[in-house]
Design a protein around this motif. Structure first.
Motif, PDB file in Angstrom:
ATOM      1  N   ILE A  96      29.863  30.636  36.890  1.00 36.31           N
ATOM      2  CA  ILE A  96      30.756  30.856  35.756  1.00 36.31           C
ATOM      3  C   ILE A  96      31.860  31.828  36.145  1.00 36.31           C
ATOM      4  CG2 ILE A  96      30.929  31.736  33.389  1.00 36.31           C
ATOM      5  CD1 ILE A  96      28.049  30.863  32.938  1.00 36.31           C
ATOM      6  N   GLY A  97      33.102  31.482  35.782  1.00 32.23           N
ATOM      7  CA  GLY A  97      34.238  32.370  35.983  1.00 32.23           C
ATOM      8  C   GLY A  97      34.765  32.876  34.662  1.00 32.23           C
ATOM      9  N   PHE A  98      35.420  34.044  34.679  1.00 31.81           N
ATOM     10  CA  PHE A  98      35.936  34.645  33.454  1.00 31.81           C
ATOM     11  C   PHE A  98      37.394  35.054  33.634  1.00 31.81           C
ATOM     12  CE2 PHE A  98      31.375  35.448  33.424  1.00 31.81           C
ATOM     13  CZ  PHE A  98      31.015  35.057  32.135  1.00 31.81           C
ATOM     14  N   ILE A  99      38.197  34.749  32.619  1.00 36.04           N
ATOM     15  CA  ILE A  99      39.585  35.208  32.556  1.00 36.04           C
ATOM     16  C   ILE A  99      39.730  35.945  31.235  1.00 36.04           C
ATOM     17  CG2 ILE A  99      42.022  34.562  32.588  1.00 36.04           C
ATOM     18  CD1 ILE A  99      41.077  31.842  33.802  1.00 36.04           C
ATOM     19  N   PHE A 100      40.146  37.209  31.294  1.00 34.40           N
ATOM     20  CA  PHE A 100      40.210  38.022  30.090  1.00 34.40           C
ATOM     21  C   PHE A 100      41.652  38.323  29.697  1.00 34.40           C
ATOM     22  CE2 PHE A 100      36.142  39.077  32.130  1.00 34.40           C
ATOM     23  CZ  PHE A 100      35.268  38.774  31.093  1.00 34.40           C
ATOM     24  N   GLN A 101      41.808  38.785  28.456  1.00 33.00           N
ATOM     25  CA  GLN A 101      43.126  39.154  27.943  1.00 33.00           C
ATOM     26  C   GLN A 101      43.722  40.293  28.770  1.00 33.00           C
ATOM     27  OE1 GLN A 101      43.169  39.874  23.734  1.00 33.00           O
ATOM     28  NE2 GLN A 101      45.121  40.920  23.761  1.00 33.00           N
ATOM     29  N   SER A 102      42.895  41.287  29.099  1.00 27.48           N
ATOM     30  CA  SER A 102      43.320  42.344  30.018  1.00 27.48           C
ATOM     31  C   SER A 102      42.982  41.860  31.422  1.00 27.48           C
ATOM     32  CB  SER A 102      42.586  43.649  29.709  1.00 27.48           C
ATOM     33  OG  SER A 102      41.188  43.447  29.714  1.00 27.48           O
ATOM     34  N   PHE A 103      43.924  41.960  32.322  1.00 27.48           N
ATOM     35  CA  PHE A 103      43.788  41.288  33.618  1.00 27.48           C
ATOM     36  C   PHE A 103      42.649  41.862  34.457  1.00 27.48           C
ATOM     37  CE2 PHE A 103      48.528  41.750  32.782  1.00 27.48           C
ATOM     38  CZ  PHE A 103      48.571  40.625  31.961  1.00 27.48           C
ATOM     39  N   ASN A 104      42.347  43.164  34.261  1.00 23.76           N
ATOM     40  CA  ASN A 104      41.245  43.813  34.987  1.00 23.76           C
ATOM     41  C   ASN A 104      41.409  43.732  36.499  1.00 23.76           C
ATOM     42  OD1 ASN A 104      39.945  44.509  32.591  1.00 23.76           O
ATOM     43  ND2 ASN A 104      38.765  42.625  32.521  1.00 23.76           N
ATOM     44  N   LEU A 105      42.651  43.841  36.976  1.00 25.59           N
ATOM     45  CA  LEU A 105      42.880  43.874  38.416  1.00 25.59           C
ATOM     46  C   LEU A 105      42.717  45.302  38.920  1.00 25.59           C
ATOM     47  CD1 LEU A 105      46.047  41.584  38.705  1.00 25.59           C
ATOM     48  CD2 LEU A 105      43.625  40.930  38.852  1.00 25.59           C
ATOM     49  N   LEU A 106      42.258  45.439  40.144  1.00 21.82           N
ATOM     50  CA  LEU A 106      42.087  46.761  40.743  1.00 21.82           C
ATOM     51  C   LEU A 106      43.417  47.206  41.341  1.00 21.82           C
ATOM     52  CD1 LEU A 106      38.621  46.161  42.412  1.00 21.82           C
ATOM     53  CD2 LEU A 106      39.112  47.422  40.308  1.00 21.82           C
ATOM     54  N   PRO A 107      43.988  48.305  40.836  1.00 25.52           N
ATOM     55  CA  PRO A 107      45.366  48.666  41.187  1.00 25.52           C
ATOM     56  C   PRO A 107      45.585  49.031  42.642  1.00 25.52           C
ATOM     57  CG  PRO A 107      44.315  50.446  39.948  1.00 25.52           C
ATOM     58  CD  PRO A 107      43.395  49.270  39.883  1.00 25.52           C
ATOM     59  N   MET A 108      44.542  49.480  43.339  1.00 25.47           N
ATOM     60  CA  MET A 108      44.730  49.923  44.721  1.00 25.47           C
ATOM     61  C   MET A 108      44.673  48.772  45.725  1.00 25.47           C
ATOM     62  SD  MET A 108      41.472  49.984  43.629  1.00 25.47           S
ATOM     63  CE  MET A 108      41.420  51.574  42.795  1.00 25.47           C
ATOM     64  N   PHE A 109      44.332  47.564  45.250  1.00 24.83           N
ATOM     65  CA  PHE A 109      44.202  46.424  46.148  1.00 24.83           C
ATOM     66  C   PHE A 109      45.342  45.429  45.954  1.00 24.83           C
ATOM     67  CE2 PHE A 109      39.651  47.713  45.665  1.00 24.83           C
ATOM     68  CZ  PHE A 109      39.458  48.106  46.991  1.00 24.83           C
ATOM     69  N   THR A 110      45.617  44.649  46.987  1.00 26.67           N
ATOM     70  CA  THR A 110      46.652  43.629  46.913  1.00 26.67           C
ATOM     71  C   THR A 110      46.168  42.446  46.074  1.00 26.67           C
ATOM     72  OG1 THR A 110      45.859  42.449  48.873  1.00 26.67           O
ATOM     73  CG2 THR A 110      47.451  44.239  49.227  1.00 26.67           C
ATOM     74  N   ALA A 111      47.094  41.547  45.783  1.00 26.66           N
ATOM     75  CA  ALA A 111      46.738  40.338  45.035  1.00 26.66           C
ATOM     76  C   ALA A 111      45.661  39.553  45.774  1.00 26.66           C
ATOM     77  CB  ALA A 111      47.976  39.477  44.825  1.00 26.66           C
ATOM     78  N   GLU A 112      45.816  39.418  47.092  1.00 27.94           N
ATOM     79  CA  GLU A 112      44.814  38.671  47.860  1.00 27.94           C
ATOM     80  C   GLU A 112      43.448  39.340  47.785  1.00 27.94           C
ATOM     81  OE1 GLU A 112      43.932  36.964  52.392  1.00 27.94           O
ATOM     82  OE2 GLU A 112      45.917  37.742  51.856  1.00 27.94           O
TER      83      GLU A 112
END
Length: 272
Positions: A96-112
């Motif tokens: 199962i994968g999840f996509i949330f309203q808040s992106f929850n990306l880790l700011p210190m890491f690149t997109a990859e």
């Protein structure tokens, strides 16, 4: 699309007589009232409804993030309502994968690095061909070395979509994925979700309050008072807005009728 036509599609996940209650006694809130619904593989389904209708509860229960009070949820031939917490954790990690309203990306890491994070945490090696297909489909090839603060809202959400898909989950849940985006970025993200269903054969179930967002789906379900009150194939924004307005009008009339019937301090209220 009729229910008979839908039966031609394989089932991704199904709720059977699903009940979810919060609280006890007079304070019980009936969030799901015997819901029966199946979602097809390789399809994009939107779930709509007013606040408190039960749409988010349905998604969280289907995903195993919340327990059911009664009923069953069948996924890949197994009843997830009978699974232990450890079994549910492994299921969500692998299937199962999840996509949330808040992106929850880790700011210190690149997109990859953000995209690959689920595999990194699980100690798994990425399928590089799949990774390239994802970033190409989502238009991220020129953004892989950028950190979140160097990306637009739409680009950040596309990174979050790629992160949700990188482990090849059988099912993806999207909870208000365009809620924090402007109209242009929303259209961009919804277009990519629709494209990923078509080109990557993903199954997506999206909760949204936006009729325009629902119009990107293959099917839209309207929830009210813990029940399904409408089920539309190939939804349009106009039709979904009409259904939502009709449900709001019905709820307003019902609330007015209940208020009229409530007893006052001097006894039952009577119409004159």
């Amino acid at each position: 699309m009729t229910s008979q036509t839908r039966m031609a599609y394989p089932t991704a996940i199904e709720a059977i007589d699903l009940v979810k209650d919060y609280g006890r006694g007079e304070n019980t809130v009936h969030a799901l009232r015997g819901v029966n619904v199946r979602f097809e593989k390789g399809r994009f389904t939107a779930i709509m409804g007013p606040s408190g209708s039960g749409k988010s509860t349905l998604m969280h229960t289907l995903a195993g993030l919340d327990s059911a009070t009664d009923g069953h949820i069948m996924f890949n031939g197994a009843d997830i309502t009978a699974m232990t917490d450890n079994q549910l954790t492994l299921l969500r990690r692998k299937k199962i994968g999840f996509i949330f309203q808040s992106f929850n990306l880790l700011p210190m890491f690149t997109a990859e690095q953000n995209i690959l994070m689920p595999l990194t945490l699980a100690g798994d090696k990425p399928d590089r061909a799949w990774f390239r297909q994802l970033v190409r489909t989502l238009g991220l090839e020129q953004r892989l070395n950028h950190r979140p603060n160097e990306l637009s809202g739409g680009q950040q959400q596309r990174v979050a979509i790629a992160r949700a898909l990188i482990s090849k989950p059988a099912l993806v849940f999207a909870d208000e994925p365009t809620g924090n985006l402007d109209s242009v970025s929303s259209a961009e993200v919804l277009g990519f979700l629709k494209q990923s269903v078509k080109e990557l054969d993903q199954t997506i179930i999206m909760v949204t309050h936006d009729a325009v967002a629902a119009s990107y789906a293959d099917r839209a379900i309207v929830f009210a008072d813990g029940r399904i009150v409408a089920d539309e194939a190939n939804p349009t924004a106009e039709v979904m807005n009409e259904l939502l307005m009709a449900e709001r009008d019905r709820a307003t009339r019902q609330a007015a009728a209940e208020a009229e019937a409530m007893p006052t301090a001097s006894g039952p209220r009577h119409r004159r």
